[in-house]
Design a protein around this motif. Sequence first.
Motif, PDB file in Angstrom:
ATOM      1  N   GLN A 495      22.094  42.996  68.329  1.00 21.11           N
ATOM      2  CA  GLN A 495      23.054  41.935  68.054  1.00 21.11           C
ATOM      3  C   GLN A 495      22.665  41.262  66.748  1.00 21.11           C
ATOM      4  O   GLN A 495      21.516  41.343  66.288  1.00 21.11           O
ATOM      5  CB  GLN A 495      23.059  40.903  69.172  1.00 21.11           C
ATOM      6  N   ARG A 496      23.634  40.601  66.144  1.00 20.51           N
ATOM      7  CA  ARG A 496      23.352  39.863  64.917  1.00 20.51           C
ATOM      8  C   ARG A 496      22.618  38.574  65.263  1.00 20.51           C
ATOM      9  O   ARG A 496      22.874  37.966  66.299  1.00 20.51           O
ATOM     10  CB  ARG A 496      24.656  39.563  64.175  1.00 20.51           C
ATOM     11  N   SER A 497      21.695  38.189  64.395  1.00 24.89           N
ATOM     12  CA  SER A 497      20.881  37.008  64.675  1.00 24.89           C
ATOM     13  C   SER A 497      20.557  36.278  63.379  1.00 24.89           C
ATOM     14  O   SER A 497      19.972  36.855  62.459  1.00 24.89           O
ATOM     15  CB  SER A 497      19.581  37.410  65.378  1.00 24.89           C
ATOM     16  N   ARG A 498      20.917  35.005  63.333  1.00 27.96           N
ATOM     17  CA  ARG A 498      20.576  34.190  62.161  1.00 27.96           C
ATOM     18  C   ARG A 498      19.135  33.700  62.229  1.00 27.96           C
ATOM     19  O   ARG A 498      18.600  33.199  61.249  1.00 27.96           O
ATOM     20  CB  ARG A 498      21.529  33.002  62.060  1.00 27.96           C
ATOM     21  N   ARG A 499      18.508  33.810  63.406  1.00 24.20           N
ATOM     22  CA  ARG A 499      17.136  33.333  63.553  1.00 24.20           C
ATOM     23  C   ARG A 499      16.121  34.337  63.005  1.00 24.20           C
ATOM     24  O   ARG A 499      14.969  33.994  62.790  1.00 24.20           O
ATOM     25  CB  ARG A 499      16.816  33.046  65.022  1.00 24.20           C
ATOM     26  N   HIS A 500      16.546  35.586  62.830  1.00 19.08           N
ATOM     27  CA  HIS A 500      15.632  36.619  62.365  1.00 19.08           C
ATOM     28  C   HIS A 500      15.920  36.942  60.896  1.00 19.08           C
ATOM     29  O   HIS A 500      17.077  37.049  60.497  1.00 19.08           O
ATOM     30  CB  HIS A 500      15.775  37.881  63.215  1.00 19.08           C
ATOM     31  N   LYS A 501      14.853  37.100  60.142  1.00 19.76           N
ATOM     32  CA  LYS A 501      14.998  37.368  58.713  1.00 19.76           C
ATOM     33  C   LYS A 501      15.809  38.630  58.459  1.00 19.76           C
ATOM     34  O   LYS A 501      16.587  38.709  57.501  1.00 19.76           O
ATOM     35  CB  LYS A 501      13.609  37.496  58.081  1.00 19.76           C
ATOM     36  N   SER A 502      15.653  39.615  59.334  1.00 18.89           N
ATOM     37  CA  SER A 502      16.368  40.878  59.153  1.00 18.89           C
ATOM     38  C   SER A 502      17.851  40.751  59.474  1.00 18.89           C
ATOM     39  O   SER A 502      18.646  41.611  59.094  1.00 18.89           O
ATOM     40  CB  SER A 502      15.757  41.954  60.058  1.00 18.89           C
ATOM     41  N   GLY A 503      18.225  39.699  60.231  1.00 17.76           N
ATOM     42  CA  GLY A 503      19.610  39.515  60.631  1.00 17.76           C
ATOM     43  C   GLY A 503      20.001  40.245  61.894  1.00 17.76           C
ATOM     44  O   GLY A 503      21.166  40.201  62.305  1.00 17.76           O
ATOM     45  N   VAL A 504      19.034  40.921  62.537  1.00 12.61           N
ATOM     46  CA  VAL A 504      19.321  41.650  63.775  1.00 12.61           C
ATOM     47  C   VAL A 504      18.273  41.302  64.825  1.00 12.61           C
ATOM     48  O   VAL A 504      17.151  40.909  64.502  1.00 12.61           O
ATOM     49  CB  VAL A 504      19.346  43.180  63.558  1.00 12.61           C
ATOM     50  N   ALA A 505      18.657  41.444  66.081  1.00 11.39           N
ATOM     51  CA  ALA A 505      17.730  41.252  67.199  1.00 11.39           C
ATOM     52  C   ALA A 505      17.942  42.382  68.189  1.00 11.39           C
ATOM     53  O   ALA A 505      19.078  42.790  68.446  1.00 11.39           O
ATOM     54  CB  ALA A 505      17.966  39.904  67.879  1.00 11.39           C
ATOM     55  N   MET A 506      16.847  42.892  68.752  1.00 12.61           N
ATOM     56  CA  MET A 506      16.891  44.015  69.677  1.00 12.61           C
ATOM     57  C   MET A 506      16.877  43.528  71.112  1.00 12.61           C
ATOM     58  O   MET A 506      16.265  42.510  71.434  1.00 12.61           O
ATOM     59  CB  MET A 506      15.694  44.943  69.461  1.00 12.61           C
ATOM     60  N   ARG A 507      17.522  44.306  71.978  1.00 18.07           N
ATOM     61  CA  ARG A 507      17.529  44.034  73.414  1.00 18.07           C
ATOM     62  C   ARG A 507      16.550  44.989  74.094  1.00 18.07           C
ATOM     63  O   ARG A 507      16.661  46.200  73.976  1.00 18.07           O
ATOM     64  CB  ARG A 507      18.954  44.252  73.934  1.00 18.07           C
ATOM     65  N   PHE A 508      15.540  44.455  74.772  1.00 22.61           N
ATOM     66  CA  PHE A 508      14.535  45.224  75.506  1.00 22.61           C
ATOM     67  C   PHE A 508      13.856  46.304  74.651  1.00 22.61           C
ATOM     68  O   PHE A 508      13.858  47.483  74.999  1.00 22.61           O
ATOM     69  CB  PHE A 508      15.155  45.889  76.737  1.00 22.61           C
ATOM     70  N   PRO A 509      13.259  45.941  73.517  1.00 27.55           N
ATOM     71  CA  PRO A 509      12.529  46.963  72.748  1.00 27.55           C
ATOM     72  C   PRO A 509      11.249  47.381  73.459  1.00 27.55           C
ATOM     73  O   PRO A 509      10.585  46.572  74.105  1.00 27.55           O
ATOM     74  CB  PRO A 509      12.225  46.240  71.427  1.00 27.55           C
ATOM     75  N   ARG A 510      10.916  48.638  73.352  1.00 29.40           N
ATOM     76  CA  ARG A 510       9.677  49.157  73.943  1.00 29.40           C
ATOM     77  C   ARG A 510       9.209  50.346  73.117  1.00 29.40           C
ATOM     78  O   ARG A 510      10.009  51.012  72.442  1.00 29.40           O
ATOM     79  CB  ARG A 510       9.900  49.578  75.394  1.00 29.40           C
ATOM     80  N   ILE A 511       7.931  50.626  73.189  1.00 25.92           N
ATOM     81  CA  ILE A 511       7.370  51.745  72.427  1.00 25.92           C
ATOM     82  C   ILE A 511       7.600  53.026  73.205  1.00 25.92           C
ATOM     83  O   ILE A 511       7.102  53.188  74.316  1.00 25.92           O
ATOM     84  CB  ILE A 511       5.878  51.519  72.154  1.00 25.92           C
ATOM     85  N   SER A 512       8.378  53.925  72.630  1.00 30.03           N
ATOM     86  CA  SER A 512       8.682  55.197  73.279  1.00 30.03           C
ATOM     87  C   SER A 512       7.635  56.258  72.957  1.00 30.03           C
ATOM     88  O   SER A 512       7.221  57.016  73.830  1.00 30.03           O
ATOM     89  CB  SER A 512      10.066  55.675  72.832  1.00 30.03           C
ATOM     90  N   ARG A 513       7.223  56.290  71.691  1.00 32.05           N
ATOM     91  CA  ARG A 513       6.177  57.229  71.259  1.00 32.05           C
ATOM     92  C   ARG A 513       5.416  56.627  70.099  1.00 32.05           C
ATOM     93  O   ARG A 513       5.924  55.773  69.379  1.00 32.05           O
ATOM     94  CB  ARG A 513       6.796  58.557  70.786  1.00 32.05           C
ATOM     95  N   ILE A 514       4.192  57.072  69.935  1.00 26.19           N
ATOM     96  CA  ILE A 514       3.414  56.715  68.735  1.00 26.19           C
ATOM     97  C   ILE A 514       3.438  57.926  67.819  1.00 26.19           C
ATOM     98  O   ILE A 514       2.970  59.002  68.179  1.00 26.19           O
ATOM     99  CB  ILE A 514       1.967  56.344  69.092  1.00 26.19           C
TER     100      ILE A 514
END
Length: 538
Positions: A495-514
């Motif tokens: 989603q778009r986010s004014r609070r984040h410098k990148s302008g985007v925010a992720m929903r439920f991010p998790r590390i899938s692989r290294i």
Amino acid sequence: MRAFAVLLDRLSFTASRNAKLRLIRDHLAQTPDPDRGWALAALTGALSFTAAKPAMIRQAVEARVDPELFRLSYDYVGDLAETAALIWPARPGANREPELSEVIDALNAARRSEVQPLLEGWLDALDADGRWALLKLVTGGLRVGVSARIAWQAAADYGGVEIADIQEVWHAQSPPYADLLAWLDGRTERPSATAPGRFRPVMLAQPVDEAADLPGLDPAAYAAEWKWDGIRVQAVSEGGVKRLYSRTGEDVSDAFPDVVAAMTYEGVIDGELLVLRDGRAAPFGDLQQRLNRKTADAKLMLSHPAGIRAYDLLAADGEDLRALPFAQRRQRLEAFVAASASDRIDLSPLVPFNSWSDLADLRAAPPPGDPQSAEGLMLKRLDSLYEAGRPKGPWFKWKRDPHLIDAVLMYAQRGHGKRSSYYSDYTFGVWTADADGAPVLTPVGKAYFGFTDEDLKRLDKFVRDHTVERFGPVRSVTADRQSGLVLEIAFEGLQRSRRHKSGVAMRFPRISRIRWDKPAGEADELATLERMLEQDDR
């Protein structure tokens, strides 16, 4: 207090769910009233002490220990209660150890000015394990790997009853649960579950296995609806009592007074709590602005108006509907929502389909009018009763496939509890360009799960070996195009986010692989995420 301290200590070092259940069950069997009831209340999050604040613990410790030594110790340990318990200077000959019930009674009756002297006296009388348990109790953050459901299951095992029976009566009881425990002991009849405003045990869905489950299911036997991206709630309005519960039975009414005010009906709705604007569901990030708050002011309620998208009807006008088939409950729900005539309560529409392949095509596309607000589909047997727990077969959830990107590790922070010695919270970024057109990383999210214990050890070593700057408990790591570490990140939506410098925010991010094999310069760019957003907006 000693028995409670031993219980918490053993729970904190026990990873097995079954072992945790045995520990709690044995504690209920061996500990007298009311201490065992207070322990059950602490484990389920049913205790809070308004006069006690974490700052009082810091003040008490800094009055006995050099403040700089305490600061450095806290930075290393990463947990306030554990640090204070270990560093507190023992005083031989102090008063007797307090009982758990004695501590709780005193804290409930204490004024704010009286709390710190009480804490100091108890800390003097307890050993390190007891001090840790005391401070965990006071702060409310036990962090011993026990959810309310695990505690309820242990109580059910102790009494030889079903967990649904515990949940059915739980909210009609209050700590230290003397009537409930007497029933589990076999000394009295089951407590009444007829208290108005009580929580009903929630029915949950199984994840669908497309290859194993769908071929054996008849599409005509199921209804489908969108799985909305909010939080599951139970909206109870009975006999003048109005309560809004989370799916775990936590009362969240105080944070959503606008929703509670709209509950003018007599009944129990099972649905999704969302931010609703002009009948459209907003992205989860909008709802997140209102979650985990004790209250909501008028400005927040105006900018983020919450409401309920109704899935099911559990009771109406004093009649329990849970034993009716879903098709009948759905008919009753449609009429019930229409009669409520509230702009805060609407109906989750059914999704028409003829075959599983038709539904698979719909699942891949966002719902019309609410492109960022559904995370998949729900399948419900038309003849299914409303059963507590997660029965296999009646209900399935069919989530959309997660998004994947490659990002670069930028910062790491030590975790809490068992992870307090490891750098386990990771901030990652993707490539963009600075004002001169040079490639730079911009943070887009933070993840702290999705990896194995062995992965954690390797990630922790990478952080320690590649630290370039330190900011208190946070380390900045090497993150250039040649030697940065690439993480494959899975997430449910953007989603778009004014609070984040990148302008985007992720929903439920998790590390899938290294991606140890991938050069950091080949990680994704911010433009990739922006294209994903554009597709979701269509």
